[in-house]
Design an enzyme around this catalytic site. Structure first.
Site, PDB file in Angstrom:
ATOM      1  N   GLY A 123      14.965   5.249  43.480  1.00  0.00           N
ATOM      2  CA  GLY A 123      14.384   4.854  44.770  1.00  0.00           C
ATOM      3  C   GLY A 123      15.059   3.675  45.423  1.00  0.00           C
ATOM      4  N   GLU A 124      15.503   2.719  44.637  1.00  0.00           N
ATOM      5  CA  GLU A 124      16.076   1.509  45.236  1.00  0.00           C
ATOM      6  C   GLU A 124      17.607   1.496  45.241  1.00  0.00           C
ATOM      7  OE1 GLU A 124      12.891  -0.349  45.507  1.00  0.00           O
ATOM      8  OE2 GLU A 124      12.205   1.191  44.118  1.00  0.00           O
ATOM      9  N   ILE A 130       5.470   9.319  47.711  1.00  0.00           N
ATOM     10  CA  ILE A 130       5.617   8.754  49.055  1.00  0.00           C
ATOM     11  C   ILE A 130       6.834   9.347  49.757  1.00  0.00           C
ATOM     12  CG2 ILE A 130       4.408   6.623  48.490  1.00  0.00           C
ATOM     13  CD1 ILE A 130       7.118   5.236  48.151  1.00  0.00           C
ATOM     14  N   GLY A 131       7.262  10.503  49.258  1.00  0.00           N
ATOM     15  CA  GLY A 131       8.455  11.143  49.806  1.00  0.00           C
ATOM     16  C   GLY A 131       9.573  11.159  48.791  1.00  0.00           C
ATOM     17  N   THR A 132       9.286  10.549  47.658  1.00  0.00           N
ATOM     18  CA  THR A 132      10.284  10.382  46.606  1.00  0.00           C
ATOM     19  C   THR A 132      10.589  11.673  45.869  1.00  0.00           C
ATOM     20  OG1 THR A 132       8.367   9.683  45.347  1.00  0.00           O
ATOM     21  CG2 THR A 132       9.789   7.967  46.177  1.00  0.00           C
ATOM     22  N   LYS A 150      18.156  17.939  43.979  1.00  0.00           N
ATOM     23  CA  LYS A 150      18.062  17.946  45.433  1.00  0.00           C
ATOM     24  C   LYS A 150      17.301  16.732  45.951  1.00  0.00           C
ATOM     25  CE  LYS A 150      18.185  22.276  47.873  1.00  0.00           C
ATOM     26  NZ  LYS A 150      17.515  23.500  48.287  1.00  0.00           N
ATOM     27  N   THR A 151      16.144  16.473  45.366  1.00  0.00           N
ATOM     28  CA  THR A 151      15.364  15.333  45.845  1.00  0.00           C
ATOM     29  C   THR A 151      16.054  14.022  45.485  1.00  0.00           C
ATOM     30  OG1 THR A 151      14.003  15.342  43.847  1.00  0.00           O
ATOM     31  CG2 THR A 151      13.170  16.579  45.727  1.00  0.00           C
ATOM     32  N   PHE A 175       7.696   2.755  51.319  1.00  0.00           N
ATOM     33  CA  PHE A 175       8.843   1.866  51.074  1.00  0.00           C
ATOM     34  C   PHE A 175       8.408   0.479  50.596  1.00  0.00           C
ATOM     35  CE2 PHE A 175       9.544   4.692  54.740  1.00  0.00           C
ATOM     36  CZ  PHE A 175      10.397   5.599  54.136  1.00  0.00           C
ATOM     37  N   ARG A 196      19.962  10.097  33.681  1.00  0.00           N
ATOM     38  CA  ARG A 196      19.859  11.536  33.851  1.00  0.00           C
ATOM     39  C   ARG A 196      19.147  11.850  35.172  1.00  0.00           C
ATOM     40  NH1 ARG A 196      16.412  15.054  29.598  1.00  0.00           N
ATOM     41  NH2 ARG A 196      17.297  17.123  29.967  1.00  0.00           N
TER      42      ARG A 196
END
Lengths: 331, 196, 744
Positions: free
Chosen positions: C710-711, C471-473, C639-640, C246, C634
């Site tokens: 991510g943000e 990192i989990g992204t 899912k992620t 993060f 896009r």
């Protein structure tokens, strides 16, 4: 963690005499608090006496219709025990509002009674703390004291007792069975924990070598009208800012007896029998509850960050008594 | 349970006897004799000595649940468990939850529901969920939320975690009630702890 | 067997899922090495001063202790500041662990105990005795606000506030309706679940293999090389799995420095893992004070925006983030003025934390917009629509794409916003007050230079690699999906590798730019492979594709097929066999189209709608429902992508209601340095969260059209919750987190 030796006790007597022999010996049961404190270098026993194999695992009915809970019964087993759920739902709820399922599977009845405070300064060996290092000072009084006591504190310590279970046990007037130097004795719950005064390093009235063997509950009279209300900073897995164990016995439309114990506000589960007595013989009403709340908090003193607990505790008391009387516990 | 709260620091003491003890644990079905110091936690034993790094260290203080394993069928925080105290116990870690290549239903459900992101809390979440299902206390999604609150997920996958667990719980309930469809969802509601 | 081709946008299971659910995924502290030593950090207990005495004798006397590193016995290190700078370093002089006797913040590492086991190191560390000559410290932003100054720029990607336009103060003074309020937010710590750790393997030839918790292996490699005077090829950094970051892994943290230093001194392999308490002894989201003043016409047209912010920083670096700039960009307004300053304190330098800057600026701006809506007796959503802008007035550029209107419309519809009663305290359920609030979010859509390599084998297996992170992204999954889609391969036949400095370099994983940057490189390199395959397929004897051009074929099921007649096909394997190519390899580096991009403002947008229920007597707030509508270009991996937003909403809940690192200013020390008292949301805090991705086409941002996610999911959430709390209770809380005491 400091270095220590380890031995397993097979008998209560052996455990107690082993503990007498070494000043810094400590019993270990579930270890949830002790191991945590050892990792922080706050607890530094030189010898651990493992009492997990002692025959203190039973929950059994007593002759007077109460319940005797072995000191090694886990929090989960106790909370979910059919007799506890049926007769002492207050205790069940209090236990289940504390910690996490994992910790409740580990933590024991006796150990819960001896949990130490969550005061930031107590836990941080880089800071002074009279409870950890008598005479070093109490930075909490002027520092981060949001979680701290508003009742019964002293100029040496404003820590709170963190247990939920103990708040219920205080309200239920449990009795703690202790084996120590002079043999076995029974300690009324109200006399187990102490206020900090000028000896904040002592949480309880137990003496070195004392082993809690059981907790006895008097016959349950409050199963229909009790509630445990816990107010905290998130929905679960957080210590109480304020908690209230309220139990009421009704006769007709009036209150025969009421018990109110507070958590998160003092160095021990807080009760005030004089305040509770205000409800005796009265009809249940918000006004009556408010009167009790005012009485319970009349000597409260807030610090920079925890003054809100005074208003919060009063509201929580009124809410909890209301729920107890109506027999409906809000989720 | 402290015998005395005056366990005052013995600062500077370095020469305490560092006795080593031999204990027996059944780990993921295999009986093992291991040497431990009194202060060795079950988590450190698993990770450092036995190289079972599936159990994670997220706080080392019982505040996050990443280290959750099953001891004698119950979920516990292995970071607060001294290994020596569990002499004779059966320990199941994430590595032992499934047999061979087949995934445990919870593992598959976690993948299907994307119930994790970084994956670090995941072994603990899954072991905890297995414990939860065995406890049979959760009836509703809210129960699952409450009873899984001892497992932090900083990535915030909670709603997917609940969905994954509910799916497996539903399958268990159906099987218990004799309505299972028998398609590879073996019962996790009971009995699996005694496997092997 | 022909596997199903995967398309970009499909919602496939995470490709690293199996490794993660079986405990096989290995994180930095889980790699083994022969004769591995364990380091334990000793931390300073004071905030400022000098080390007076440092006694390591008791620690060294413990059997199994190999060494105790301190400033007194450390090896020679690089001299110049620039050697300590990393890709995310702000202006100033980076912190140097164990450099000298100066203490510059509480928790600073002062020694590293190295021992044969973790337990011995931990025990011996408790025996190191340090005394300090303390000096007066200042850690309270409120007390230093007057001394705040202009920040030195220098941090990569930082944009100082734009020049003012019009005359905001005058317009504000004249405005028919105005709000003018200060908002405060506390320090917050990233607290990824995995504590920072590094395993340094000292290879027989003296080279180092470093398993590090990082958001960029190249960043660690460069830092270690520069600081310790090593050639980059002697330093291989590997990071296949990162247990959350993060932002905390954007800069090399002191555990990697200490582990490398110990390995260099002892010529042994060393692992250093920080404790959870030590996770509170480096970067964090800075405590920040903001003022937002808005002026509007009686009809709700914005006439003035003033946004000022002061953030804390350390004495040695100027941490900066974009807090205020968004306010003149998000809405149409001809008069805007910004100010951004930093205040130096005796603390460690703050660090980018999920949506740095924006999450704070938008909390203040969107709270102020809400306040303005009540002052105007206007629906909060209507107010935003009334001030919608198609142009970025800060730069006077159009947006490359902006489907924010669709976010508002779809989010509101799904939430049921039209049923909202406008008056605070009007909605109830049982004895709880119900509040509905909303806010807008914005984040930049960025692209960086990145490189990737692809190797296609004759067995149809494709291996693609780039030195990026996951990192989990969902990087593994998204990249695999991009690669598979271009070559028409089943997911199972594609492997994506990352987190290794032997792979082509990629930027730090941050800023939501990974898919845009690395994805573009992966796309390009796979297209290059595809072209090679196509050439071989054409050249085959009797190839049905002999006359076809590349745009007339499709790659699917391991074949190259004629688009107009898919039965006319050549298998990739056959083409490679015919061409005697056992492998086809390409490496490509891609750059953003700077000239084209510079014509536009490129941003993701969101609209977030929140329902809270408030138990007013007890101050308890529950976030019962969230709808987050995202315009993020896009979507590559559905899912992620959804999980990214779900997680970010949970972060928003934490920020709004729970997270705060409490500083004792007398001691200059963070006190709730553990996960029991630094509250992050638990499972029971999180209820229904719905994610909507509105369609958004963008050919400017990058060839994939993906803007990054991510943000954006966290931006605006705290404001929406605060606004919902106001709607429920009539109480406006302007300092985060909204803990129950503030509502009593």
């Amino acid at each position: 963690m400091n270095r220590f030796t380890y031995a397993r006790a097979e008998q209560v007597g052996d455990a107690v005499s082993a503990a007498m022999q070494r000043r810094a010996a400590t019993f270990i049961a579930g270890g949830t608090n002790l191991v945590d404190l050892m990792k922080e270098n706050v607890a530094r026993p030189d010898h651990l006496i493992d009492i997990n194999r002692l025959p203190l695992q039973q929950v059994e009915e007593t002759e007077d219709g109460g319940l005797r809970v072995g000191a090694l019964v886990t929090n989960a087993d106790l909370a979910y025990h059919p007799l506890v759920e049926a007769r002492y739902p207050l205790l069940s709820r209090a236990i289940l509002s504390g910690a996490s399922a994992q910790l409740r599977n580990m933590a024991t009845t006796g150990g819960n009674l001896l949990q130490r405070t969550r005061c930031f300064y107590f836990y941080d060996t880089a800071t002074p703390c009279n409870k950890r290092e008598p005479g070093s000072g109490c930075p909490a009084i002027t520092g981060q004291n949001r979680n701290h006591a508003i009742l019964g504190a002293s100029e040496h310590c404003i820590a709170t007792h963190p247990s939920d279970m103990c708040v219920a046990l205080a309200a239920l007037e449990a009795v703690v069975r202790v084996t120590g130097k002079g043999g076995e004795r029974r300690v009324p719950f109200a006399e187990l924990h102490r206020l900090p005064g000028d000896m904040p390093e002592r949480d309880t009235t137990l003496e070195p070598g004392d082993l809690i063997t059981a907790v006895e509950l008097p016959p349950g009279r409050f199963a229909e009208h009790c509630t445990y209300l816990k107010v905290r900073d998130r929905a679960s897995y957080a210590f109480a800012l304020v908690s209230v164990a309220a139990a009421v016995e009704l006769a007709g439309g009036t209150i025969k007896e009421a018990r109110v114990a507070l958590g998160g506000v003092a160095h021990k589960p807080w009760r005030d029998r004089t305040a509770e007595a205000l409800l005796r013989g009265k009809a249940a009403s918000t006004e009556a509850f408010q009167e009790v709340a005012e009485a319970l908090l009349q000597d409260a003193q807030g610090y920079r960050h925890n003054g809100f607990k005074m208003a919060l505790a009063k509201r929580a008391i009124v809410r909890a008594l209301g729920e107890a009387v109506s027999g409906r516990q809000a989720s | 349970m402290s015998a005395s709260e005056r366990t005052v620091a013995t600062e500077g003491t370095t020469a305490a006897p560092a006795t080593s003890h031999t204990i027996t644990l059944t780990i993921n079905g295999a009986k093992k004799q291991v040497e431990v110091a009194p202060w060795t936690t079950l988590l450190d034993l698993l990770r450092e000595s036995l190289h079972l790094t599936g159990a994670k260290k997220g706080c080392d203080h019982g505040q996050c649940g990443a280290c959750t394993v099953l001891v004698d069928g119950k979920r516990v925080n292995s970071c607060l468990t001294l290994a020596i105290v569990k002499d004779g116990a059966e320990v199941t870690t994430i590595e032992g939850l499934s047999a061979g290549d087949a995934l445990h239903p919870l593992q598959q459900a976690f993948i299907d529901h994307d119930a994790f992101q970084c994956g670090y809390c995941t072994p603990g979440q899954i072991c905890s969920a297995e414990g939860l299902i065995r406890e049979k206390r959760a009836k509703t999604a809210d129960d699952v939320r409450e009873l899984m609150s001892g497992n932090l997920c900083r990535c915030g996958a909670y709603s997917n975690i609940v969905a994954a667990i509910e799916e497996v719980m539903g399958a268990c309930t159906r099987e218990r009630d004799g309505r299972g469809n028998g398609q590879g969802r073996h019962a996790v509601g009971g009995g699996r702890g005694e496997e092997r | 067997m022909r596997g199903e081709a995967t398309r970009i946008g499909d919602g496939i299971n995470r490709v690293d899922g199996r490794a993660k659910v079986t405990g096989q995924a290995k994180y930095a502290a889980e790699f083994e090495a022969e004769g591995l030593l364990h380091g334990w950090v000793v931390s300073s207990g004071v905030a400022k001063g000098k080390i007076a005495t440092l006694d390591t004798s008791a620690a060294l006397a413990v059997e199994g202790v190999v060494h105790v590193l301190t400033h007194e016995n450390r090896p020679r290190l690089a001299w110049f500041d620039k050697s300590y700078r990393d890709e995310d370093a702000p202006a100033g002089s980076p912190f140097r662990p164990l450099y000298d006797d100066a203490i510059v913040y509480s928790g600073q590492p002062v020694a590293l105990v190295v021992a044969t086991t973790l337990e011995i190191a931990r025990h011996a560390a408790s025996l190191v005795r340090v005394t300090y000559k303390t000096e007066e410290h200042e850690t309270d932003l409120a007390a230093r606000r007057e001394k705040a100054r202009k920040a030195r720029p220098g941090k990569g990607g930082y944009e100082p506030p734009p020049k003012p336009r019009g005359n905001a103060d005058e317009a504000l003074a004249k405005a028919a309706v105005k709000v003018d309020a200060a908002y405060e937010s506390p320090a917050e710590h990233h607290n990824p679940m995995e504590m920072h750790a590094t395993t340094v393997v000292h290879e027989p030839d003296g080279a180092l293999t470093i398993y590090d918790k990082t958001q960029g292996v190249t960043n660690t490699q460069t830092y270690v090389s520069n600081v310790f005077g090593l050639k980059p090829d002697q330093v291989r950094v590997i990071s296949p799995f990162v247990g959350g970051a993060f932002g905390s892994g954007l800069r090399p943290q002191y555990q990697v420095f200490l582990a490398v230093m110990a390995a260099q001194v002892l010529k042994r392999s060393v692992r250093v893992t920080l404790t959870r308490q030590q996770m509170f002894t480096f970067g964090y989201r800075p405590a920040t004070w903001q003022r937002v003043a808005l002026g509007a016409t009686a009809e709700g047209k914005l006439e003035a925006v003033v946004h000022e912010a002061i953030g804390e920083t350390s004495r040695f670096e100027d941490y900066v983030e974009v807090v205020v700039n968004w306010s003149g960009l998000l809405y149409q307004c001809d008069n805007a003025r910004y100010d951004y300053k930093v205040a130096e304190l005796d603390v460690y330098t703050p660090l980018d934390m999920r949506a740095p800057g924006a999450v704070l600026g938008l909390y203040a701006l969107e709270s102020a917009m809400d306040e303005l809506s009540y002052a105007l007796h206007m629906d909060p959503l209507a107010l935003r629509l009334a001030n919608y802008t198609e142009r970025d007035q800060n730069t006077d550029k159009p947006f490359s794409s902006k489907e924010l209107r669709a976010c508002y419309a779809q989010g509101a519809a799904r939430f049921g916003w039209e049923k909202r009663l406008p008056t605070p305290r009007a909605m109830r359920e049982g004895n709880k007050l119900v509040g509905w609030g909303m806010a807008t979010g914005i984040w930049e859509a960025m692209q960086q230079k990145a490189a990737a390599r692809a190797v296609l084998s004759i067995d149809g297996k494709l291996v693609v690699g780039s030195g990026t992170s996951d990192i989990g992204t969902g990087t593994y999954t998204a990249m695999t999906q991009i690669a598979a889609s271009i070559l028409g391969l089943p997911i199972a036949d594609v492997t994506f590798k990352l987190g290794d400095t032997t792979l082509p370099p990629a930027p730090l994983q941050g800023g939501s730019w990974t898919v845009a940057s690395v994805g573009t490189a992966v796309k390009a390199v796979c297209e290059a492979v595809r072209e090679q395959v196509f050439k071989l397929a054409k050249k085959m004897k009797g190839s049905p594709l002999a006359q076809a051009s590349l745009d007339e074929v499709i790659f699917a099921g391991g074949e190259v097929r004629l688009a107009r007649d898919p039965a006319q096909a050549v298998s990739i394997a056959a083409a490679m066999r015919a061409g005697e190519a056992f492998t086809l390899e390409e490496e490509t580096s891609t750059l953003p189209q700077l000239q084209e991009q510079a014509k536009y403002t490129r941003a993701t947008h969101s609209a977030v709608f929140v329902e809270v229920k408030v138990d007013e007597d007890l101050g308890k707030v529950e976030v019962t429902r969230v709808v987050s509508a995202i315009a993020g270009g896009r979507i590559v991996s559905a899912k992620t992508a959804r999980s990214q937003i779900l997680g970010a909403v949970v972060w928003g809940i934490g920020m709004a209601l729970e997270e705060e690192t409490l500083m004792d200013h007398d001691l200059g020390r963070f006190m709730n340095h553990n996960l029991a008292e630094y509250h992050v949301p638990v499972n029971a805090d999180v209820r229904d969260i719905e994610v909507i991705f509105v369609p958004e086409e963008d050919e400017v941002v990058n060839p994939l059209g993906a803007k990054g996610l991510g943000e954006i999911g966290i931006v605006g959430v705290a404001a929406a919750i605060a606004n919902a709390v106001f709607h429920a209770t009539g109480k406006r809380v302007r300092d985060l987190p909204i803990t129950l005491d503030k509502l009593l």
